[in-house]
Design an enzyme around this catalytic site. Structure first.
Site, PDB file in Angstrom:
ATOM      1  CD  GLN A   1      51.115  60.318  58.908  1.00 32.55           C
ATOM      2  OE1 GLN A   1      50.029  59.908  58.753  1.00 32.55           O
ATOM      3  NE2 GLN A   1      51.467  60.737  60.016  1.00 32.55           N
TER       4      GLN A   1
ATOM      5  CD  GLN B   1      68.938  57.363  58.285  1.00 33.16           C
ATOM      6  OE1 GLN B   1      68.465  56.719  59.424  1.00 33.16           O
ATOM      7  NE2 GLN B   1      70.016  56.943  57.591  1.00 33.16           N
TER       8      GLN B   1
ATOM      9  CD  GLU C   1      37.780  45.011  35.685  1.00 30.35           C
ATOM     10  OE1 GLU C   1      38.458  44.213  35.490  1.00 30.35           O
ATOM     11  OE2 GLU C   1      37.893  45.982  35.072  1.00 30.35           O
TER      12      GLU C   1
ATOM     13  CB  SER D   1      31.922  38.042  46.093  1.00 29.86           C
ATOM     14  OG  SER D   1      32.440  39.272  46.665  1.00 29.86           O
TER      15      SER D   1
HETATM   16  N1  CAA Z   1      38.134  30.881  32.973  1.00 30.00           N
HETATM   17  C1  CAA Z   1      37.471  30.174  32.435  1.00 30.00           C
HETATM   18  N2  CAA Z   1      36.439  29.371  32.965  1.00 30.00           N
HETATM   19  C2  CAA Z   1      36.178  29.804  34.425  1.00 30.00           C
HETATM   20  C3  CAA Z   1      37.110  30.677  35.129  1.00 30.00           C
HETATM   21  C4  CAA Z   1      38.222  31.435  34.433  1.00 30.00           C
HETATM   22  N3  CAA Z   1      39.159  31.987  34.948  1.00 30.00           N
HETATM   23  N4  CAA Z   1      36.618  30.574  36.458  1.00 30.00           N
HETATM   24  C5  CAA Z   1      35.671  29.772  36.423  1.00 30.00           C
HETATM   25  N5  CAA Z   1      35.725  29.324  35.257  1.00 30.00           N
HETATM   26  C6  CAA Z   1      34.561  28.143  35.225  1.00 30.00           C
HETATM   27  C7  CAA Z   1      34.658  26.907  35.823  1.00 30.00           C
HETATM   28  O1  CAA Z   1      35.696  26.076  35.299  1.00 30.00           O
HETATM   29  C8  CAA Z   1      33.460  26.342  35.965  1.00 30.00           C
HETATM   30  O2  CAA Z   1      33.323  25.710  34.703  1.00 30.00           O
HETATM   31  P1  CAA Z   1      32.431  24.198  34.665  1.00 30.00           P
HETATM   32  O3  CAA Z   1      31.165  24.573  34.983  1.00 30.00           O
HETATM   33  O4  CAA Z   1      32.617  23.907  33.281  1.00 30.00           O
HETATM   34  O5  CAA Z   1      33.084  23.575  35.774  1.00 30.00           O
HETATM   35  C9  CAA Z   1      32.623  27.648  36.037  1.00 30.00           C
HETATM   36  O6  CAA Z   1      33.255  28.749  35.624  1.00 30.00           O
HETATM   37  C10 CAA Z   1      32.261  27.774  37.533  1.00 30.00           C
HETATM   38  O7  CAA Z   1      33.290  28.283  38.415  1.00 30.00           O
HETATM   39  P2  CAA Z   1      33.358  28.209  39.871  1.00 30.00           P
HETATM   40  O8  CAA Z   1      32.806  26.868  40.526  1.00 30.00           O
HETATM   41  O9  CAA Z   1      34.874  28.491  40.253  1.00 30.00           O
HETATM   42  O10 CAA Z   1      32.391  29.390  40.042  1.00 30.00           O
HETATM   43  P3  CAA Z   1      32.148  30.205  41.421  1.00 30.00           P
HETATM   44  O11 CAA Z   1      30.631  30.383  41.476  1.00 30.00           O
HETATM   45  O12 CAA Z   1      33.042  29.420  42.610  1.00 30.00           O
HETATM   46  O13 CAA Z   1      32.830  31.706  41.394  1.00 30.00           O
HETATM   47  C11 CAA Z   1      34.369  33.200  41.448  1.00 30.00           C
HETATM   48  C12 CAA Z   1      34.018  31.824  41.095  1.00 30.00           C
HETATM   49  C13 CAA Z   1      35.757  33.199  40.970  1.00 30.00           C
HETATM   50  C14 CAA Z   1      34.185  33.584  42.961  1.00 30.00           C
HETATM   51  C15 CAA Z   1      33.652  34.172  40.599  1.00 30.00           C
HETATM   52  O14 CAA Z   1      32.190  34.099  41.209  1.00 30.00           O
HETATM   53  C16 CAA Z   1      34.151  35.601  40.685  1.00 30.00           C
HETATM   54  O15 CAA Z   1      35.092  36.032  40.100  1.00 30.00           O
HETATM   55  N6  CAA Z   1      33.437  36.539  41.582  1.00 30.00           N
HETATM   56  C17 CAA Z   1      33.906  37.725  41.501  1.00 30.00           C
HETATM   57  C18 CAA Z   1      33.086  38.671  40.447  1.00 30.00           C
HETATM   58  C19 CAA Z   1      33.660  39.872  40.065  1.00 30.00           C
HETATM   59  O16 CAA Z   1      34.710  39.874  39.752  1.00 30.00           O
HETATM   60  N7  CAA Z   1      32.824  40.889  39.803  1.00 30.00           N
HETATM   61  C20 CAA Z   1      33.210  42.143  39.389  1.00 30.00           C
HETATM   62  C21 CAA Z   1      32.336  42.885  38.401  1.00 30.00           C
HETATM   63  S1  CAA Z   1      32.727  44.002  37.145  1.00 30.00           S
HETATM   64  C22 CAA Z   1      33.521  45.241  37.954  1.00 30.00           C
HETATM   65  O17 CAA Z   1      33.583  45.444  38.920  1.00 30.00           O
HETATM   66  C23 CAA Z   1      33.667  46.461  36.759  1.00 30.00           C
HETATM   67  C24 CAA Z   1      33.841  47.761  37.136  1.00 30.00           C
HETATM   68  O18 CAA Z   1      33.128  48.331  37.888  1.00 30.00           O
HETATM   69  C25 CAA Z   1      34.621  48.554  36.582  1.00 30.00           C
END
Ligand code: CAA
Length: 384
Positions: free
Chosen positions: A337, A279, A364, A132
């Site tokens: 179920q 139902q 994701e 995450s």
């Molecule tokens: N679009 C553009 N920029 C974004 C953004 C978005 N949606 N979200 C964040 N940013 C930018 C922010 O604006 C910030 O930019 P600046 O440095 O310019 O200020 C930078 O990114 C950092 O953002 P945050 O401070 O919000 O970052 P964070 O560390 O707090 O993390 C989070 C945010 C949403 C929790 C992110 O870490 C997240 O999405 N985590 C989940 C990861 C994930 O989805 N993993 C999936 C792996 S893929 C997978 O699972 C595929 C598979 O198997 C099929």
């Protein structure tokens, strides 16, 4: 069914995919789940039928389909087999960083074989200690002359070890936080790239999930996507555009479970009449159908927002993925179920559907992370 505004050509394509899914994908689903082997025949089917080509622009050998058509295709495939639906979803996920931020040379080199389904794609973000909290990654990339040297590993990577094209995120400036992360295209045969453990999973059994290991892995400098430090933003922008696909996978799984429950309830006779006449069962079926329809509307809505070129769709993407995957768990559980003892047995597909649905709440971005993204956006809007 939810209104979806596809062109007549795309409606025809989706109708054809629906038929292919029923006739060629559905009969393979139980076997794919039982053996846990990657379904090369399904990969070939998606390539032959130009389904892999859908998310790619025409100039790079794709069909240039709308996002709405892509989510509908994932839904139709997942209705019959979640592993096969994932084939399309991950091809889009692994390629999206190149589509969004790749150079013209990168697009010309990598997108056409992905669109033809000759090569598979993977998305290397997650690590053992960075799920995450994607920014907590430890994989590093150090520039040495005309190459980057990558060291570290990625975990739980869909298509890991099978994908020729791996979009990999690594720290180029470990002191710079999210701005120190860069994205690279790593080919499977680059020196220093290896595949580690292959996971044994609860569901989506045919999809290969593997560890990627980088041991002084040499990546040509021209394989940097965008600029150094762009990686985190590219990853987030990618997920914004692919999470609706996971929502669609969840809707498809749930629809498959409802179809099964409906057909079973009409045939199963207890106390002298089909259980569908009770139902108690009817109310369950009504709730299942309503939840699916609501989830489908969220998924189609965000896909259309993306197709219209709207800028602020992140929150809607998270809502679609979160809601659809949550209801997929509820609907598949209710389907079991309704099938009673048969639902619990492997002889029927209901239990596979529940096992497949579970991952959609996790990958994701877990649904807790989706709620975080939604809440942050709500608060930002409120204070604007
Ligand atoms: N679009 C553009 N920029 C974004 C953004 C978005 N949606 N979200 C964040 N940013 C930018 C922010 O604006 C910030 O930019 P600046 O440095 O310019 O200020 C930078 O990114 C950092 O953002 P945050 O401070 O919000 O970052 P964070 O560390 O707090 O993390 C989070 C945010 C949403 C929790 C992110 O870490 C997240 O999405 N985590 C989940 C990861 C994930 O989805 N993993 C999936 C792996 S893929 C997978 O699972 C595929 C598979 O198997 C099929």
């Amino acid at each position: 069914m939810a209104v979806s505004h596809l062109s007549p050509e795309e409606e025809e394509l989706i109708a054809a995919i629906r038929e292919i899914a029923s006739e060629r994908v559905a009969p393979r689903a139980a076997e794919i789940d039982r053996t846990g082997e990657f379904p090369w025949d399904m990969k070939e089917l998606l390539a032959q039928q130009d389904i892999y080509a859908m998310p790619f622009p025409v100039e790079y050998g794709g069909l240039g389909s709308t996002k709405l058509a892509v989510v509908r295709a994932i839904e139709e495939l997942s209705r019959c087999c979640a592993t096969t639906g994932l084939l399309l979803a991950v091809q889009q996920l692994g390629a999206m960083p190149i589509l969004l931020a790749g150079s013209e040379e990168q697009k010309r080199k990598y997108l056409p074989p992905l669109a033809r389904g000759e090569w598979l794609a993977a998305f290397g973000l997650t690590e053992a200690d960075s799920g995450s909290d994607a920014a907590a990654m430890r994989t590093v990339a150090v520039r040495k002359g005309d190459r980057y040297i990558l060291n570290g590993s990625k975990r739980f990577i869909t298509n890991g070890g099978l994908a020729q094209v791996n979009t990999v995120f690594a720290l180029t400036d470990p002191q710079a936080g999210t701005r120190g992360i860069s994205a690279f295209i790593v080919e499977r045969d680059f020196p220093g790239f290896a595949v580690g453990r292959i996971e044994d999973k609860m569901g989506i059994k045919g999809s290969q999930t593997a560890e990627l290991i980088f041991n002084d892995c040499e990546v040509p400098a021209e394989n940097l996507i965008g600029r150094e430090g762009d990686g985190f933003r590219i990853a987030m922008r990618t997920l914004d555009r692919t999470r609706p696909g996971i929502g669609a996978q969840a809707v498809g799984i749930a629809q498959g479970a409802l179809d099964l429950a409906l057909s079973y309830a009409r045939q199963r006779v207890q106390f002298g009449r089909p259980i569908a006449e009770n139902q108690g069962i009817q109310f369950m079926l009504a709730d299942m159908a309503t939840k699916i329809e609501a989830a489908r509307l969220l998924v189609y809505n965000v896909a259309e927002m993306i197709d219209r070129g709207e800028e602020r769709f992140t929150m809607y993407s998270s809502m679609a993925k979160m809601f659809a995957s949550d209801i997929a768990m509820e609907v598949t559980s209710d389907a079991i179920q309704i099938l009673g003892g048969y639902g619990y047995m492997k002889e029927y597909p209901a239990e596979r559907m529940l096992r497949d649905a579970k991952i959609t709440q996790i990958y994701e971005g877990t649904n807790q992370i989706q709620r975080l993204v939604i809440a942050r956006e709500l608060l930002a809007r409120a204070s604007a």
